[in-house]
Scaffold this motif. Structure first.
Motif, PDB file in Angstrom:
ATOM      1  N   ARG A  15      60.173  38.023  40.417  1.00  0.00           N
ATOM      2  CA  ARG A  15      61.223  38.255  41.419  1.00  0.00           C
ATOM      3  C   ARG A  15      60.691  38.231  42.853  1.00  0.00           C
ATOM      4  NH1 ARG A  15      65.376  41.870  39.616  1.00  0.00           N
ATOM      5  NH2 ARG A  15      66.111  41.781  41.760  1.00  0.00           N
ATOM      6  N   LEU A  16      59.412  38.496  43.012  1.00  0.00           N
ATOM      7  CA  LEU A  16      58.832  38.502  44.357  1.00  0.00           C
ATOM      8  C   LEU A  16      58.142  37.170  44.618  1.00  0.00           C
ATOM      9  CD1 LEU A  16      57.119  42.011  44.451  1.00  0.00           C
ATOM     10  CD2 LEU A  16      59.238  41.343  45.589  1.00  0.00           C
ATOM     11  N   ASP A  17      58.326  36.670  45.807  1.00  0.00           N
ATOM     12  CA  ASP A  17      57.599  35.463  46.193  1.00  0.00           C
ATOM     13  C   ASP A  17      56.163  35.843  46.530  1.00  0.00           C
ATOM     14  OD1 ASP A  17      59.804  33.774  45.959  1.00  0.00           O
ATOM     15  OD2 ASP A  17      60.491  34.262  47.991  1.00  0.00           O
ATOM     16  N   ARG A  18      55.265  34.969  46.187  1.00  0.00           N
ATOM     17  CA  ARG A  18      53.876  35.094  46.612  1.00  0.00           C
ATOM     18  C   ARG A  18      53.247  36.434  46.214  1.00  0.00           C
ATOM     19  NH1 ARG A  18      53.063  32.068  51.879  1.00  0.00           N
ATOM     20  NH2 ARG A  18      52.364  34.061  52.670  1.00  0.00           N
ATOM     21  N   ALA A  19      53.297  36.719  44.922  1.00  0.00           N
ATOM     22  CA  ALA A  19      52.762  37.971  44.404  1.00  0.00           C
ATOM     23  C   ALA A  19      51.794  37.699  43.253  1.00  0.00           C
ATOM     24  CB  ALA A  19      53.897  38.868  43.927  1.00  0.00           C
ATOM     25  N   LYS A  20      50.811  38.558  43.130  1.00  0.00           N
ATOM     26  CA  LYS A  20      49.831  38.474  42.046  1.00  0.00           C
ATOM     27  C   LYS A  20      49.586  39.883  41.532  1.00  0.00           C
ATOM     28  CE  LYS A  20      45.687  36.537  40.472  1.00  0.00           C
ATOM     29  NZ  LYS A  20      45.442  35.350  39.848  1.00  0.00           N
ATOM     30  N   ALA A  21      49.335  39.997  40.235  1.00  0.00           N
ATOM     31  CA  ALA A  21      49.118  41.308  39.631  1.00  0.00           C
ATOM     32  C   ALA A  21      47.700  41.430  39.084  1.00  0.00           C
ATOM     33  CB  ALA A  21      50.119  41.543  38.509  1.00  0.00           C
ATOM     34  N   LEU A  22      47.191  42.649  39.133  1.00  0.00           N
ATOM     35  CA  LEU A  22      45.947  43.019  38.471  1.00  0.00           C
ATOM     36  C   LEU A  22      46.301  44.110  37.459  1.00  0.00           C
ATOM     37  CD1 LEU A  22      43.473  43.297  41.496  1.00  0.00           C
ATOM     38  CD2 LEU A  22      43.701  41.402  39.878  1.00  0.00           C
ATOM     39  N   TYR A  23      45.801  43.949  36.249  1.00  0.00           N
ATOM     40  CA  TYR A  23      46.126  44.871  35.163  1.00  0.00           C
ATOM     41  C   TYR A  23      44.891  45.688  34.790  1.00  0.00           C
ATOM     42  CZ  TYR A  23      50.223  41.905  34.857  1.00  0.00           C
ATOM     43  OH  TYR A  23      51.368  41.219  35.159  1.00  0.00           O
ATOM     44  N   PHE A  24      44.965  46.983  35.011  1.00  0.00           N
ATOM     45  CA  PHE A  24      43.868  47.916  34.752  1.00  0.00           C
ATOM     46  C   PHE A  24      43.286  47.737  33.354  1.00  0.00           C
ATOM     47  CE2 PHE A  24      42.271  52.175  33.649  1.00  0.00           C
ATOM     48  CZ  PHE A  24      41.497  52.477  34.752  1.00  0.00           C
ATOM     49  N   ASP A  25      44.146  47.541  32.369  1.00  0.00           N
ATOM     50  CA  ASP A  25      43.690  47.425  30.982  1.00  0.00           C
ATOM     51  C   ASP A  25      42.903  46.146  30.706  1.00  0.00           C
ATOM     52  OD1 ASP A  25      44.767  49.881  30.396  1.00  0.00           O
ATOM     53  OD2 ASP A  25      46.561  49.081  29.412  1.00  0.00           O
ATOM     54  N   ASP A  26      42.895  45.205  31.644  1.00  0.00           N
ATOM     55  CA  ASP A  26      42.123  43.975  31.474  1.00  0.00           C
ATOM     56  C   ASP A  26      40.647  44.164  31.816  1.00  0.00           C
ATOM     57  OD1 ASP A  26      44.389  42.621  30.700  1.00  0.00           O
ATOM     58  OD2 ASP A  26      44.675  41.603  32.628  1.00  0.00           O
ATOM     59  N   TYR A  27      40.287  45.329  32.330  1.00  0.00           N
ATOM     60  CA  TYR A  27      38.927  45.574  32.800  1.00  0.00           C
ATOM     61  C   TYR A  27      38.150  46.445  31.821  1.00  0.00           C
ATOM     62  CZ  TYR A  27      40.431  43.687  37.258  1.00  0.00           C
ATOM     63  OH  TYR A  27      40.904  42.854  38.248  1.00  0.00           O
ATOM     64  N   ASP A  28      36.859  46.163  31.747  1.00  0.00           N
ATOM     65  CA  ASP A  28      35.921  47.030  31.032  1.00  0.00           C
ATOM     66  C   ASP A  28      35.079  47.716  32.097  1.00  0.00           C
ATOM     67  OD1 ASP A  28      36.584  46.388  28.340  1.00  0.00           O
ATOM     68  OD2 ASP A  28      35.502  44.487  28.553  1.00  0.00           O
ATOM     69  N   PHE A  29      35.278  49.013  32.255  1.00  0.00           N
ATOM     70  CA  PHE A  29      34.557  49.776  33.269  1.00  0.00           C
ATOM     71  C   PHE A  29      33.349  50.449  32.631  1.00  0.00           C
ATOM     72  CE2 PHE A  29      39.062  49.858  34.610  1.00  0.00           C
ATOM     73  CZ  PHE A  29      38.932  49.146  35.796  1.00  0.00           C
ATOM     74  N   GLU A  30      32.207  50.314  33.283  1.00  0.00           N
ATOM     75  CA  GLU A  30      30.986  50.939  32.785  1.00  0.00           C
ATOM     76  C   GLU A  30      31.004  52.433  33.067  1.00  0.00           C
ATOM     77  OE1 GLU A  30      27.341  49.056  33.977  1.00  0.00           O
ATOM     78  OE2 GLU A  30      28.256  47.069  33.879  1.00  0.00           O
TER      79      GLU A  30
END
Length: 181
Positions: free
Chosen positions: A28-43
């Motif tokens: 719905r938003l123009d020119r937007a990108k998402a980052l998903y916390f669950d996609d990361y492996d944090f040490e």
């Protein structure tokens, strides 16, 4: 003058509808990108239940790869919005200063649990489901309550999480308009 994308954080309990909401919001938003916390492996990040039992220090989470990706996207002048599927709102010092507006999707715990069961347990045996539910009752529920106690009150906008996804997205967009003025 360089234009900086607005960074939006969407928080809520597991199963609360954050990821689904963000996927609809991106369309719905123009020119937007998402980052998903669950996609990361944090040490060196704590076990969630142990972390809550020890007092829930939000800075115990070392979120360097997530922060690096936020910094990279902030340099992208083609973006208007960076949307973070991120559980802590303003509570982690490493991420706090990047966020322009924090939303909390406030989903009743029974609905969140039902969604988690439907999402995660389709391919597991009944004994695994029973084990997960027992863990929730003995330890996991405290993590959900921690979110309601701390993250919810540290968010700018609280959205009712038992609404249809399109209505949640409509409310977020309306709030963005208010904060743009």
């Amino acid at each position: 003058m360089m234009k900086k994308p607005r960074v939006l954080s969407v928080s809520g309990v597991s199963g609360g509808g954050k990821t689904t909401t963000i996927k609809h919001l991106i369309h719905r938003l123009d020119r937007a990108k998402a980052l998903y916390f669950d996609d990361y492996d944090f040490e060196n990040c704590p076990d969630l239940c142990e972390w809550v039992e020890a007092g829930a220090d939000y800075n115990a989470w070392v979120l360097s790869p997530f922060i690096t990706d936020i910094q990279l996207l902030l340099k992208d002048q083609s973006l208007d919005y960076i949307i973070l599927d991120y559980p802590f709102a303003y509570l982690n010092d490493g991420v706090r200063d990047f966020i322009d507006l924090a939303f909390y999707v406030d989903t009743p715990l029974d609905i969140a649990m039902a969604r988690r069961i439907l999402r995660n347990e389709q391919k597991h045996a009944m004994h695994e489901l029973q084990s997960d539910l027992q863990n929730y009752l003995t330890r996991g529920r405290a993590a959900y309550l921690e979110m309601e106690k701390t993250v919810k009150v540290n968010s700018d906008v609280i959205i009712q999480g038992d609404l249809a996804t399109d209505l949640i997205v409509d409310q977020i967009i309306e709030e963005l308009r208010k904060y743009s003025v």
